[in-house]
Structure formats: structure tokens, C-alpha cells
Design a protein around this motif. Structure first.
Motif, PDB file in Angstrom:
ATOM      1  N   ASN B 115      14.726  -6.315  -9.212  1.00 11.94           N
ATOM      2  CA  ASN B 115      14.174  -6.113  -7.595  1.00 11.94           C
ATOM      3  C   ASN B 115      14.224  -4.728  -7.460  1.00 11.94           C
ATOM      4  OD1 ASN B 115      13.331  -8.583  -7.698  1.00 11.94           O
ATOM      5  ND2 ASN B 115      15.284  -9.448  -6.672  1.00 11.94           N
ATOM      6  N   GLY B 116      15.740  -4.047  -7.682  1.00 15.28           N
ATOM      7  CA  GLY B 116      16.122  -2.662  -7.285  1.00 15.28           C
ATOM      8  C   GLY B 116      14.996  -1.779  -8.081  1.00 15.28           C
ATOM      9  N   LEU B 117      14.603  -2.137  -9.349  1.00 15.98           N
ATOM     10  CA  LEU B 117      13.694  -1.187  -9.958  1.00 15.98           C
ATOM     11  C   LEU B 117      12.099  -1.287  -9.179  1.00 15.98           C
ATOM     12  CD1 LEU B 117      14.668  -1.564 -13.686  1.00 15.98           C
ATOM     13  CD2 LEU B 117      14.903   0.336 -12.475  1.00 15.98           C
ATOM     14  N   PHE B 118      11.959  -2.585  -8.916  1.00 12.67           N
ATOM     15  CA  PHE B 118      10.721  -2.548  -8.395  1.00 12.67           C
ATOM     16  C   PHE B 118      10.430  -1.826  -6.926  1.00 12.67           C
ATOM     17  CE2 PHE B 118       7.470  -5.003  -5.939  1.00 12.67           C
ATOM     18  CZ  PHE B 118       6.095  -4.767  -6.785  1.00 12.67           C
ATOM     19  N   VAL B 119      11.800  -2.057  -6.094  1.00  7.69           N
ATOM     20  CA  VAL B 119      11.531  -1.238  -4.853  1.00  7.69           C
ATOM     21  C   VAL B 119      11.589   0.042  -5.149  1.00  7.69           C
ATOM     22  CG1 VAL B 119      12.997  -0.776  -2.833  1.00  7.69           C
ATOM     23  CG2 VAL B 119      12.924  -3.065  -3.630  1.00  7.69           C
ATOM     24  N   PHE B 120      12.117   0.762  -6.168  1.00  6.44           N
ATOM     25  CA  PHE B 120      12.051   2.165  -6.662  1.00  6.44           C
ATOM     26  C   PHE B 120      10.716   2.433  -6.708  1.00  6.44           C
ATOM     27  CE2 PHE B 120      12.164   5.334  -9.636  1.00  6.44           C
ATOM     28  CZ  PHE B 120      12.783   6.313  -8.947  1.00  6.44           C
ATOM     29  N   ALA B 123       8.858   2.747  -3.527  1.00  7.60           N
ATOM     30  CA  ALA B 123       9.422   3.723  -2.854  1.00  7.60           C
ATOM     31  C   ALA B 123       8.724   5.065  -3.152  1.00  7.60           C
ATOM     32  CB  ALA B 123      10.853   3.931  -2.829  1.00  7.60           C
ATOM     33  N   THR B 124       8.262   5.423  -4.636  1.00 13.60           N
ATOM     34  CA  THR B 124       7.695   6.213  -5.051  1.00 13.60           C
ATOM     35  C   THR B 124       6.321   6.683  -4.624  1.00 13.60           C
ATOM     36  OG1 THR B 124       6.656   5.383  -6.885  1.00 13.60           O
ATOM     37  CG2 THR B 124       8.982   6.218  -7.361  1.00 13.60           C
ATOM     38  N   LEU B 125       5.701   5.841  -3.868  1.00 14.27           N
ATOM     39  CA  LEU B 125       4.398   5.844  -3.282  1.00 14.27           C
ATOM     40  C   LEU B 125       4.269   6.793  -1.958  1.00 14.27           C
ATOM     41  CD1 LEU B 125       2.982   2.009  -3.268  1.00 14.27           C
ATOM     42  CD2 LEU B 125       1.978   4.119  -4.280  1.00 14.27           C
ATOM     43  N   ILE B 126       5.608   6.758  -1.337  1.00 20.86           N
ATOM     44  CA  ILE B 126       5.414   7.584   0.111  1.00 20.86           C
ATOM     45  C   ILE B 126       5.804   9.125  -0.425  1.00 20.86           C
ATOM     46  CG2 ILE B 126       6.786   7.711   2.046  1.00 20.86           C
ATOM     47  CD1 ILE B 126       8.117   4.905   1.491  1.00 20.86           C
ATOM     48  N   PHE B 161       1.109   2.511  -7.720  1.00 20.00           N
ATOM     49  CA  PHE B 161       0.236   1.824  -6.936  1.00 20.00           C
ATOM     50  C   PHE B 161      -0.320   0.595  -8.033  1.00 20.00           C
ATOM     51  CE2 PHE B 161      -4.302   0.322  -6.377  1.00 20.00           C
ATOM     52  CZ  PHE B 161      -4.344  -0.255  -5.112  1.00 20.00           C
ATOM     53  N   GLY B 162      -0.841   1.103  -9.350  1.00 22.51           N
ATOM     54  CA  GLY B 162      -1.246   0.023 -10.092  1.00 22.51           C
ATOM     55  C   GLY B 162      -0.346  -1.060 -10.614  1.00 22.51           C
ATOM     56  N   ILE B 163       0.964  -0.788 -10.712  1.00 23.84           N
ATOM     57  CA  ILE B 163       1.678  -1.489 -11.041  1.00 23.84           C
ATOM     58  C   ILE B 163       2.020  -2.580  -9.927  1.00 23.84           C
ATOM     59  CG2 ILE B 163       4.449  -1.833 -11.568  1.00 23.84           C
ATOM     60  CD1 ILE B 163       4.392   0.898 -12.955  1.00 23.84           C
ATOM     61  N   PHE B 164       2.164  -2.143  -8.711  1.00 17.76           N
ATOM     62  CA  PHE B 164       2.327  -3.002  -7.770  1.00 17.76           C
ATOM     63  C   PHE B 164       1.134  -4.061  -7.474  1.00 17.76           C
ATOM     64  CE2 PHE B 164       0.655  -3.894  -3.200  1.00 17.76           C
ATOM     65  CZ  PHE B 164       1.861  -4.885  -2.970  1.00 17.76           C
ATOM     66  N   TRP B 165       0.038  -3.410  -7.697  1.00 13.97           N
ATOM     67  CA  TRP B 165      -1.168  -4.270  -7.628  1.00 13.97           C
ATOM     68  C   TRP B 165      -1.304  -5.343  -8.774  1.00 13.97           C
ATOM     69  CZ3 TRP B 165      -6.568  -4.791  -8.986  1.00 13.97           C
ATOM     70  CH2 TRP B 165      -7.121  -5.745  -8.065  1.00 13.97           C
ATOM     71  N   MET B 166      -1.192  -4.919 -10.054  1.00 16.11           N
ATOM     72  CA  MET B 166      -1.064  -5.880 -11.093  1.00 16.11           C
ATOM     73  C   MET B 166      -0.123  -6.988 -10.755  1.00 16.11           C
ATOM     74  SD  MET B 166      -3.912  -4.845 -12.569  1.00 16.11           S
ATOM     75  CE  MET B 166      -3.793  -6.377 -13.697  1.00 16.11           C
ATOM     76  N   ARG B 167       1.270  -6.514 -10.488  1.00 13.83           N
ATOM     77  CA  ARG B 167       1.833  -7.653 -10.154  1.00 13.83           C
ATOM     78  C   ARG B 167       1.726  -8.635  -9.240  1.00 13.83           C
ATOM     79  NH1 ARG B 167       7.509  -9.217  -7.450  1.00 13.83           N
ATOM     80  NH2 ARG B 167       6.107  -9.171  -5.587  1.00 13.83           N
ATOM     81  N   GLN B 168       1.095  -8.251  -8.153  1.00  9.97           N
ATOM     82  CA  GLN B 168       0.704  -9.094  -7.096  1.00  9.97           C
ATOM     83  C   GLN B 168      -0.173  -9.912  -7.765  1.00  9.97           C
ATOM     84  OE1 GLN B 168       3.168  -8.252  -5.453  1.00  9.97           O
ATOM     85  NE2 GLN B 168       1.869  -8.854  -3.510  1.00  9.97           N
ATOM     86  N   TYR B 169      -1.293  -9.549  -8.612  1.00  5.86           N
ATOM     87  CA  TYR B 169      -2.096 -10.317  -8.979  1.00  5.86           C
ATOM     88  C   TYR B 169      -1.787 -11.316 -10.201  1.00  5.86           C
ATOM     89  CZ  TYR B 169      -6.794 -11.742 -10.449  1.00  5.86           C
ATOM     90  OH  TYR B 169      -8.277 -12.551 -10.622  1.00  5.86           O
ATOM     91  N   ILE B 285      -1.974  -5.297   1.486  1.00  5.08           N
ATOM     92  CA  ILE B 285      -1.263  -6.312   1.912  1.00  5.08           C
ATOM     93  C   ILE B 285       0.247  -5.903   1.814  1.00  5.08           C
ATOM     94  CG2 ILE B 285      -1.022  -9.005   1.991  1.00  5.08           C
ATOM     95  CD1 ILE B 285      -3.704  -8.399   2.233  1.00  5.08           C
ATOM     96  N   LYS B 286       0.559  -4.794   1.153  1.00  5.29           N
ATOM     97  CA  LYS B 286       1.747  -4.553   0.781  1.00  5.29           C
ATOM     98  C   LYS B 286       2.555  -4.526   2.197  1.00  5.29           C
ATOM     99  CE  LYS B 286       0.602  -0.202  -0.312  1.00  5.29           C
ATOM    100  NZ  LYS B 286       0.250   0.547  -1.545  1.00  5.29           N
ATOM    101  N   SER B 287       2.081  -3.812   3.197  1.00  4.69           N
ATOM    102  CA  SER B 287       2.778  -3.263   4.404  1.00  4.69           C
ATOM    103  C   SER B 287       3.688  -4.771   4.739  1.00  4.69           C
ATOM    104  CB  SER B 287       2.011  -3.155   5.375  1.00  4.69           C
ATOM    105  OG  SER B 287       0.937  -3.982   5.642  1.00  4.69           O
TER     106      SER B 287
END
Lengths: 317, 287
Positions: B115-120, B123-126, B161-169, B285-287
Motif C-alpha cells: 500500500n505504501g508503494l502504491f500511494v507513492f 503521489a508522483t503524479l502531483i 498514471f498507467g500503473i494506476f489505471w491498469m491496477r483499477q482495471y 475516478i481516482k479523486s
């Protein structure tokens, strides 16, 4: 994680589970490692190095020389920096605030139950976003030319021509218009997906309670859309602070480059400090200040959108 | 349409003129969205003076090839187009592959600090890209990658962004039981990923690919910083180059070039617009 991998989970009869768990952990770390490796080299390290660099005098060739806060002094005493700063804020406001409001309006219109051709409209409104900013800027520079179409229309309405490519406000209006054209539809589609996630029975219930359309908008739609409003305005704010290509291309035609005062932004200032003048130290200080401004505005933005969305009822911010 | 029936009964029915105004507003907005594309084509197909015609010229002419010939004299247009195609394709292939792998790991594996790594990652998106641009430039210089495509491709090979999006899917689309079944049958981790997960998630991979391709294709800032030699220019730099010509601006030529450069992307978008828009909205939807 240099654990010797046992090829078959059955080989070690005593604790096969642990082996399996280890193996999948190693696999998982391997799968995510490309991001962390590349980000460390091309993301994290440069960020820290930028902070470090901002305390040195450096032209990227000769040895670095520690100067303390002098770069910050130099930047903040440069009138051009402050012009770029105010330009960024003015164009940011002009491009972002009306854009987000228009996008919201568009999304509500598109979402409304009676819209036919919803898909076609979505595609048409999204189209501006796929063109390159360079192409957009070139097209708009013809529309905003002295004898261009916009001035022709203004004259037709009995108004005077505006010097869109050289006037203080003219340039800002032209650039903000490009930003708005490109992003309004994009944001409208984000809002639209937010609207579609609101359950319809909430509206049914409100209608039975006798709420009219305006009341429904203010007590159901806007509060439930708040996460999207925060996300979109945050993204637009950050984007606006990084404005570069539009002013660079739009004001570049005379060969004077992007540093013309009517349209210089913080990123164009940074770019010309580093890659034209070779002042990497002051450019780094500018980058750090840009970062601080971004954080400041992001926080401000969150506070405003939190307040403005309201919890319930049609209260105004 | 049940909604229509409800509106008809209600006192807040907007009526015929309301509806008319409503559609006029939507159509007006759509026209504004599309007009610059049309205008690009109009100017690109007419002769030099067309931009300054009073009243503005709105009809398509027949000078397109004539204008485009001048583009080829001024810039290596097709070379630049090819460069952009190469860089964008390499980045896109790599982003889709590595982001899918990482997204899969975050969605389907348990490991310490997950979870920590994923939050990281999120966070890099900002962090704004410009913050690290100077040291990145210096790294490129040290590696002797300035003026090479490696400088454009390597840092962009995977993104948050790509990691986030693929994970969601992946977390909803790929059943965990299927992966476990594969493990019990003795399949290797990568084999299971490749043979079981990937076929299920190809639509998401395609969306990510298209969105990424457009972003890389349209990038201007970083190529401007690292590319020096005209032969290596991407199409965006080549277009901008046409605009800086000092001897009077030849808008017919410029617009025939922008139009030709926009067309491929426009076609791809219109073919895949459903996927692109779906991808965009699920990313929000990430917000």
C-alpha cells in the motif's frame, strides 16, 4: 532478495507455503521495479538535485560554486520574473475559471435526459484535446491576427480591433482562449462521467418531495459531483501554472522567442534562463519557486472547492 | 423515454423553445470545437493570401499540394513524422507492457509495503515535470543522450498514471481464482500473467496505449530541450520551425503541414474514440 529460488513447490516438504509466498513476492517486486528504477533516476534524483542546484552558481559546464540564497535573490529582484509570475497567474485565472464553469454547464446539458446524439457530442467536444498544442497555437494565431477572423467579427459588431499578438491584454486573451478551447470539452467529459455515477433514484426521490430543477442541481448534483470538481480544478490549476507551449509558439514568430513580456510565463522564464542564458542555478531556483507556487495553489484550490461545493442546500460560497 | 413523460407532466418542463435553445447551445459549442480543424483545412487548401481575406474565406480550395510542396522545401516533414512515429510507438509499447505488469502486481499480489508503494506511485503524479527538468538534462548530457531518441524514450518508458489505471482495471476484470488455478496447475508467474491476465485486459491496454501515444506525439517541451539537430526533430518541433520562418509567414504552407500532421491522430481517435473516452473517464475516478 537473493533467495535461492526452489523450482518446485513440492521439493521442500516442510514449508512449501513459505517458498511459494517468497516466490510471488519476488515476482511482484520484479513486476513493479521498472517504475521505481526509472523514477529514481529520472524523477526523484532530479527533484532533489534541483533543490541542491538552486544554491549553486552553475552554467552546466564549469565547476559548481556555492552561493547560498543568492539565486533566489537574483530571481526575485529580476522584474522579468515578476512579469512572468503575474502573467502566469492572470492567464491561469482567465483560462481556468471560466473553463471549469463552462465544462460543468456543458456536462449538465449533455447529461440531461433529453439529449439525443450524446455520443456524437462527446466525440466532437473531445476533439480539440487530441490536436497538438503547436498546431492549435498556429491555427489560433491566424484567427487572432491583426486582420484575422476574430477582429473581423469584432469590427462587424461595431467594436475596435484588438492587438491580440502584441497587446498586453490581447496576448493574454488569445492564449487563454487557446487553453480553454483545448480543455473545456475534456473537462466536460470528466464531469459527465461524474454525473453518470450519481444514482437516478436520488432525483426520483427529490422529485416526489417536490424539489424543482434548481433545487435538485444545488442539493444533489453539485454536492455529489464535488470530488470531480476538486479533481478537475486541481488538474487545471496545475496545468495553468505550467503553461509553456502556447506562449512559446504564439510569440515566437518574430524570432525574439518566448521572452516577450506580454506572454512570458514562469516556465518560459525557466526555459530561457537555463537553455538560452545558461544560468542553471537561477533556473533551478525558479523551478523550486514554481513548485512552491503549485503547492500553494493546489491547497488554495482544495479549500475553495471544498467550501464552494457546499454540503446541502442551495447556499452560496 | 420515461424521462420525457415525467418532464411533460412537471411544471418545470422547459417547453419547445427551451429545448430548441438547449440544442442550439450544444450545437454552437460543438461548432466551436470543430471549427479550427475546418479552418486549418480551408487555409491549407487556399493560396497564400487566404488568411487575410475580407470577409474571411470559408470554402475549401485546390492549392493543398501546391502549399504542401513548399513545406517539403522548408522542412524534412516526412522525416519528422517518421521520428515522431518511432518515438511514440516505442514509448507506447513500453508503457503498456511495464504499466500492465506493475498494475497486475499491485492488483493481484500480496507483498510487504504494497500500500505504501502504491500511494507513492500516485503521489508522483502531483509533482510538476519542470521541477526535475534541469538535472534530467544534465543526466542526458552525461550519458551522451542529448540529441538522441533515447533521451525521449527511456525516461517515459513507464508512468504512474498507467500503473494506476491498469491496477483499477485488473482488480475487477481478472478473477483471482483463475490466477490461483493457474498456479496450482504449475504455471509460472509470468506465464500466467501473459496467458491468463493479458487476454482479458487487452481493451484496457489498448486505451492506455492510445492515450499515451497521443501524449507523446503531442509533447513539445522535452523534445525542444534535448533535440538539437533538425534531422532528429519530432513533428511538433518541425511545425514550430515552419512558424519561425522570418521571410513573411506563409500560412497556406503552415496549415497544410499542421493539417497533414493532425490527420493521422484524428483518424485514430475517430476510430477508437469510444475506448479513448472510456479510458479517460475511468482515469478520473481516482479523486
Amino acid at each position: 532478495m537473493a533467495e535461492p529460488v526452489i523450482t518446485s513447490p513440492h521439493a521442500e516438504s516442510k514449508r512449501p507455503f513459505l517458498t511459494e509466498q517468497r516466490r510471488s513476492r519476488i515476482t511482484a517486486y520484479t513486476f513493479i521495479s521498472p517504475f521505481f528504477i526509472l523514477f529514481s533516476i529520472f524523477g526523484l534524483y532530479p527533484i532533489f538535485f534541483t533543490f541542491y542546484l538552486s544554491f549553486f552558481k552553475w552554467d552546466a559546464l564549469n565547476p559548481m560554486k556555492f552561493v547560498g540564497f543568492k539565486n533566489y535573490d537574483l530571481v526575485t529582484s529580476d522584474p522579468t520574473f515578476w512579469i512572468s509570475f503575474t502573467n502566469t497567474l492572470i492567464m491561469g485565472l482567465m483560462g481556468t475559471v471560466p473553463q471549469v464553469m463552462l465544462a460543468l454547464l456543458l456536462a449538465v446539458l449533455l447529461h440531461s435526459g433529453m439529449t439525443k446524439f450524446k455520443k456524437t457530442f462527446r466525440i466532437l467536444y473531445f476533439m480539440p484535446n487530441i490536436t497538438s498544442i503547436v498546431a492549435v497555437t498556429l491555427v489560433f494565431s491566424t484567427l487572432f491576427g491583426n486582420n484575422g477572423m476574430i477582429n473581423w467579427m469584432l469590427n462587424g459588431l461595431g467594436l475596435d480591433s484588438v492587438a491580440f499578438n502584441s497587446g498586453w491584454w490581447g496576448v493574454k486573451i488569445a492564449i487563454s482562449t487557446m487553453v480553454m478551447w483545448r480543455w473545456t470539452g475534456y473537462n466536460a467529459i470528466l464531469f459527465l462521467s461524474g454525473l453518470q455515477s450519481i444514482p437516478m433514484d436520488l432525483y426520483e426521490a427529490a422529485r416526489i418531495d417536490g424539489a424543482n430543477r434548481r433545487q435538485q442541481l444545488f442539493s444533489i448534483t453539485l454536492p455529489l459531483l464535488k470530488p470531480f470538481i476538486i479533481f478537475v480544478s486541481l488538474q487545471s490549476t496545475i496545468g495553468a501554472l505550467q503553461l509553456f507551449t502556447e506562449p512559446y509558439v504564439f510569440l515566437g514568430q518574430a524570432g525574439t522567442g518566448s521572452t516577450r513580456q506580454e506572454g512570458i510565463t514562469m516556465v518560459t522564464y525557466l526555459y530561457s534562463e537555463a537553455f538560452r542564458n545558461g544560468f542553471f542555478g537561477t533556473a533551478a531556483a525558479t523551478a523550486v519557486m514554481l513548485f512552491l507556487v503549485t503547492i500553494l495553489f493546489s491547497i488554495l484550490n482544495m479549500l475553495i472547492s471544498r467550501g464552494a461545493g457546499g454540503d446541502t442546500g442551495g447556499k452560496k460560497a | 423515454m420515461s424521462t420525457l413523460r415525467i418532464f411533460r407532466k412537471k411544471p418545470d418542463d422547459i417547453g419547445f423553445f427551451g429545448k430548441l435553445g438547449y440544442y442550439l447551445l450544444l450545437i454552437f459549442g460543438a461548432l466551436i470545437s470543430v471549427f479550427p480543424f475546418y479552418w486549418m483545412f480551408v487555409v491549407g487548401t487556399n493560396d497564400k493570401g487566404a488568411v487575410f481575406h475580407v470577409p474571411p474565406l470559408l470554402t475549401v480550395g485546390d492549392q493543398f499540394f501546391h502549399n504542401f510542396k513548399r513545406v517539403l522545401e522548408k522542412a524534412d516533414f516526412f522525416q519528422a513524422l517518421g521520428n515522431s512515429l518511432f518515438v511514440s510507438s516505442m514509448v507506447t509499447l513500453s508503457v503498456v507492457f511495464f504499466c500492465t505488469l506493475a498494475g497486475y502486481a499491485f492488483a493481484k499480489y500480496e507483498f510487504p509495503f504494497k500500500n505504501g508503494l502504491f500511494v507513492f506511485v500516485i503521489a508522483t503524479l502531483i509533482v510538476p515535470q519542470q521541477l526535475g527538468v534541469l538535472p534530467t538534462y544534465v543526466i542526458m548530457a552525461k550519458l551522451h543522450w542529448i540529441d538522441s531518441y533515447k533521451a525521449l524514450i527511456v525516461p517515459a518508458m513507464v508512468n504512474a498514471f498507467g500503473i494506476f489505471w491498469m491496477r483499477q482495471y485488473i482488480s475487477t476484470a481478472v478473477p483471482t481464482e483463475l490466477i490461483e488455478a493457474g498456479r496450482i496447475d504449475g504455471g509460472g508467474h509470468f506465464r500466467i500473467f501473459w496467458n491468463i491476465a493479458v487476454p482479458v485486459i487487452t481493451p484496457a491496454m489498448a486505451t492506455l496505449g492510445i492515450l499515451n501515444f497521443m501524449t507523446v506525439w503531442n509533447d513539445f517541451f522535452w523534445p525542444l530541450v534535448v533535440l538539437k539537430n533538425k534531422e532528429h526533430y519530432t513533428i511538433q518541433l518541425a511545425l514550430q520551425q515552419l512558424f519561425t520562418t522570418r521571410d513573411g509567414l506563409d500560412y497556406g504552407m503552415i496549415m497544410s503541414a499542421t493539417f497533414t500532421a493532425t490527420l493521422p491522430l484524428l483518424i485514430v481517435f475517430l476510430l477508437f474514440s469510444r475506448w479513448v473516452i472510456a479510458g479517460l473517464t475511468s482515469g478520473a475516478i481516482k479523486s
